[in-house]
Write a protein that holds these residues in place. Structure first.
Motif, PDB file in Angstrom:
ATOM      1  N   GLU A 221       0.936  -1.116  -0.009  1.00 46.06           N
ATOM      2  CA  GLU A 221       0.052   0.090   0.003  1.00 46.06           C
ATOM      3  C   GLU A 221       0.842   1.323  -0.235  1.00 46.06           C
ATOM      4  O   GLU A 221       1.915   1.337   0.297  1.00 46.06           O
ATOM      5  N   LEU A 222       0.043   2.564  -0.419  1.00 48.55           N
ATOM      6  CA  LEU A 222       0.718   3.655  -0.221  1.00 48.55           C
ATOM      7  C   LEU A 222       0.246   4.163   1.038  1.00 48.55           C
ATOM      8  O   LEU A 222      -1.146   3.973   1.350  1.00 48.55           O
ATOM      9  N   VAL A 223       1.213   4.612   1.700  1.00 44.88           N
ATOM     10  CA  VAL A 223       0.669   5.389   3.176  1.00 44.88           C
ATOM     11  C   VAL A 223       1.030   6.753   3.282  1.00 44.88           C
ATOM     12  O   VAL A 223       2.244   7.282   2.824  1.00 44.88           O
ATOM     13  N   LEU A 224       0.009   7.628   3.602  1.00 42.90           N
ATOM     14  CA  LEU A 224       0.171   9.400   3.540  1.00 42.90           C
ATOM     15  C   LEU A 224       0.286   9.667   4.945  1.00 42.90           C
ATOM     16  O   LEU A 224      -0.666   9.124   5.773  1.00 42.90           O
ATOM     17  N   CYS A 225       1.430  10.104   5.377  1.00 42.36           N
ATOM     18  CA  CYS A 225       1.507  10.738   6.888  1.00 42.36           C
ATOM     19  C   CYS A 225       1.809  12.401   6.669  1.00 42.36           C
ATOM     20  O   CYS A 225       2.665  12.797   6.039  1.00 42.36           O
ATOM     21  N   ARG A 240       4.477  13.687   3.920  1.00 43.19           N
ATOM     22  CA  ARG A 240       5.326  12.524   3.114  1.00 43.19           C
ATOM     23  C   ARG A 240       4.686  11.166   2.806  1.00 43.19           C
ATOM     24  O   ARG A 240       3.841  10.785   3.677  1.00 43.19           O
ATOM     25  N   CYS A 241       4.850  10.531   1.617  1.00 39.47           N
ATOM     26  CA  CYS A 241       4.145   9.497   1.410  1.00 39.47           C
ATOM     27  C   CYS A 241       5.081   8.154   1.308  1.00 39.47           C
ATOM     28  O   CYS A 241       6.531   8.652   0.758  1.00 39.47           O
ATOM     29  N   VAL A 242       4.881   7.065   1.592  1.00 39.38           N
ATOM     30  CA  VAL A 242       5.647   5.998   1.641  1.00 39.38           C
ATOM     31  C   VAL A 242       4.967   4.839   0.888  1.00 39.38           C
ATOM     32  O   VAL A 242       3.796   4.715   0.996  1.00 39.38           O
ATOM     33  N   SER A 243       5.687   4.015  -0.015  1.00 41.88           N
ATOM     34  CA  SER A 243       5.125   2.871  -0.519  1.00 41.88           C
ATOM     35  C   SER A 243       5.526   1.751  -0.140  1.00 41.88           C
ATOM     36  O   SER A 243       6.830   1.562   0.096  1.00 41.88           O
ATOM     37  N   LEU A 244       4.992   0.864   0.342  1.00 35.84           N
ATOM     38  CA  LEU A 244       5.085  -0.451   1.164  1.00 35.84           C
ATOM     39  C   LEU A 244       5.240  -1.455  -0.030  1.00 35.84           C
ATOM     40  O   LEU A 244       4.430  -2.018  -0.620  1.00 35.84           O
ATOM     41  N   HIS A 362      12.013  14.200  -1.076  1.00 39.13           N
ATOM     42  CA  HIS A 362      10.498  14.297  -1.551  1.00 39.13           C
ATOM     43  C   HIS A 362      10.531  13.194  -2.403  1.00 39.13           C
ATOM     44  O   HIS A 362       9.194  13.196  -3.065  1.00 39.13           O
ATOM     45  N   SER A 363      11.034  12.186  -2.566  1.00 36.84           N
ATOM     46  CA  SER A 363      10.833  11.339  -3.342  1.00 36.84           C
ATOM     47  C   SER A 363       9.782  10.279  -2.844  1.00 36.84           C
ATOM     48  O   SER A 363       9.691  10.187  -1.294  1.00 36.84           O
ATOM     49  N   LEU A 364       9.140   9.398  -3.564  1.00 38.79           N
ATOM     50  CA  LEU A 364       8.129   8.386  -3.096  1.00 38.79           C
ATOM     51  C   LEU A 364       9.061   7.041  -2.335  1.00 38.79           C
ATOM     52  O   LEU A 364       9.742   6.323  -3.201  1.00 38.79           O
ATOM     53  N   VAL A 365       9.476   7.275  -1.322  1.00 37.67           N
ATOM     54  CA  VAL A 365      10.257   6.133  -0.743  1.00 37.67           C
ATOM     55  C   VAL A 365       9.605   4.974  -0.546  1.00 37.67           C
ATOM     56  O   VAL A 365       8.520   5.016  -0.173  1.00 37.67           O
ATOM     57  N   VAL A 366      10.482   3.925  -1.096  1.00 39.51           N
ATOM     58  CA  VAL A 366      10.007   2.609  -1.269  1.00 39.51           C
ATOM     59  C   VAL A 366      10.417   1.919   0.059  1.00 39.51           C
ATOM     60  O   VAL A 366      11.701   1.858   0.249  1.00 39.51           O
ATOM     61  N   LEU A 367       9.339   1.098   0.942  1.00 37.42           N
ATOM     62  CA  LEU A 367       9.708   0.403   2.182  1.00 37.42           C
ATOM     63  C   LEU A 367       9.503  -0.979   2.034  1.00 37.42           C
ATOM     64  O   LEU A 367       8.489  -1.395   1.357  1.00 37.42           O
ATOM     65  N   GLY A 368      10.324  -1.925   2.537  1.00 36.40           N
ATOM     66  CA  GLY A 368      10.258  -3.280   2.436  1.00 36.40           C
ATOM     67  C   GLY A 368      10.237  -4.213   1.165  1.00 36.40           C
ATOM     68  O   GLY A 368      10.517  -3.388   0.265  1.00 36.40           O
TER      69      GLY A 368
END
Ligand code: ZN
Ligand code: ZN
Ligand code: ZN
Length: 368
Positions: A221-225, A240-244, A362-368
């Motif tokens: 999922e995309l998570v917006l914080c 910031r948003c991160v992509s799991l 600022h980038s869409l950081v990808v986690l996991g």
């Protein structure tokens, strides 16, 4: 904060009163009071009021039991403590005299104004909002205020960096748990108060002010914080948003547009441009890429002692941006039922160009 700062602000307030023909400024609870005096009153039933005559000395009328909390600023204002059996409204009325025009604080409790009116029967006094006097001052942040915004922004950045580094566990936790975690980290990084910590996962992020709840965050999922607080009187606000996991192509493409739109909004925040130009700059990028109908709110809001204050970056606001104006640039793209994304920094306009208070990736950081 030194006495000089408050003397300077009171001086500028009087100049503004002169310009708008205001005889007396009455400031009660709310952020104009700490702005002018350094003292933040608790919003309680006992009256606290700063009386600023245009041509006389300023007086802070204050409950005697609260007076020890005031750091006195000799030359800026004097204290007039009142006892439990005094009538504080009568004290204010005697200090004010019979003004032709009185400017009244927006957040003064109505009961005090109503009681004050009772002390001036048959008066021809005209009342205006204190924003007529204070708004211009409050919008243009001075050096001490910009430093405070910078410090609050840096503290929020440190929490964003923890999010990006994967230090804040996401998968398997509820939005509410992550929100509490982010809040604790904002405090640990120096904020005095957390104002909000929006955590929105997947389809929930399509609602810009989503209230974090029991929804469990899942892989993929995309998570917006979007979070911020108040530190030494000034606010932070960052999204910031991160992509799991690797984002789907649609999300990655939209994010690239969002990133460009946010940078365009920041770049448009120059002295002399209109506030609406910031909105237009961000909106044009998003509309040109075909996402226009999914950007459903204004691009930004002013920020300072309050999380949302003037000036607003919105179509129709032709106010010219001035050095010291502080505001958010936060375009978003929201696809109902699927996902949402927003990218937000706080920016201060200066004669040398826009200065960002946030420097987190600022980038869409990808986690996991
Ligand atoms: Zn908001
Ligand atoms: Zn925000
Ligand atoms: Zn914001």
């Amino acid at each position: 904060m030194t006495t000089g700062i408050f003397l300077d602000r009171l001086h500028r307030a009087r100049a503004s009163m002169q310009q708008s023909g205001v005889d007396v400024l009455l400031v009660s609870v709310g952020s104009d009071l700490p702005y002018l005096t350094g003292y933040e009153a608790m919003p309680l039933e006992r009256l606290t009021m700063l009386v600023v005559p245009r041509d006389g000395d300023a007086t802070l009328v204050i409950p005697r039991l609260e007076a020890p909390r005031v750091a006195e600023q000799p030359g800026a204002f004097s204290l007039r403590p009142w006892n439990e059996t005094d009538d504080p409204v009568a004290i204010v009325a005697s200090l004010v005299g019979r003004p032709e025009v009185a400017a009244v604080g927006d957040t003064m409790w109505a009961r005090f104004l109503v009681e004050l009116l009772g002390h001036w029967p048959n008066s021809t006094t005209r009342y205006v909002r204190s924003t007529e006097v204070m708004n211009e001052l409050r919008m243009r942040k001075d050096a001490a205020e910009i430093a405070a915004l910078q410090a609050a922004g840096a503290a929020a950045d440190r929490v964003a960096a923890q999010l990006h580094a994967g230090d804040i566990p996401l998968v398997g936790r509820t939005e509410a748990e992550v929100s509490a975690d982010i809040s604790a980290r904002l405090l640990a990084e120096g904020h005095d108060v957390v104002n909000f910590a929006i955590v929105a996962a997947g389809e929930n992020a399509a609602s810009p002010h989503h209230h974090p709840g029991s929804r469990v965050i899942r892989d993929g999922e995309l998570v917006l914080c979007d979070f911020g607080g108040t530190m030494a009187g000034y606010c932070s606000d960052i999204t910031r948003c991160v992509s799991l996991g690797a984002p789907p192509a649609e999300v990655a493409e939209a994010y690239a547009v969002l990133h460009e739109a946010q940078a365009a909004g920041v770049a448009a925040g120059v002295v002399g441009a209109a506030c609406q130009d910031v909105d237009r700059a961000s909106r044009t990028v998003i509309a040109d890429a075909g996402w226009g109908e999914y950007f459903i709110h204004r691009t930004g809001h002013g920020i300072g002692m309050e999380a949302h204050e003037d000036p607003y970056m919105v179509e129709g606001n032709t106010l010219p941006i001035a050095a010291g104006h502080a505001f958010s640039v936060e375009p978003g793209i929201y696809v109902d039922g699927k996902w949402g994304m927003r990218l937000e920094d706080i920016v201060v306009a200066s004669d040398a160009g826009p200065i960002s208070m946030n420097h987190a990736d600022h980038s869409l950081v990808v986690l996991g």
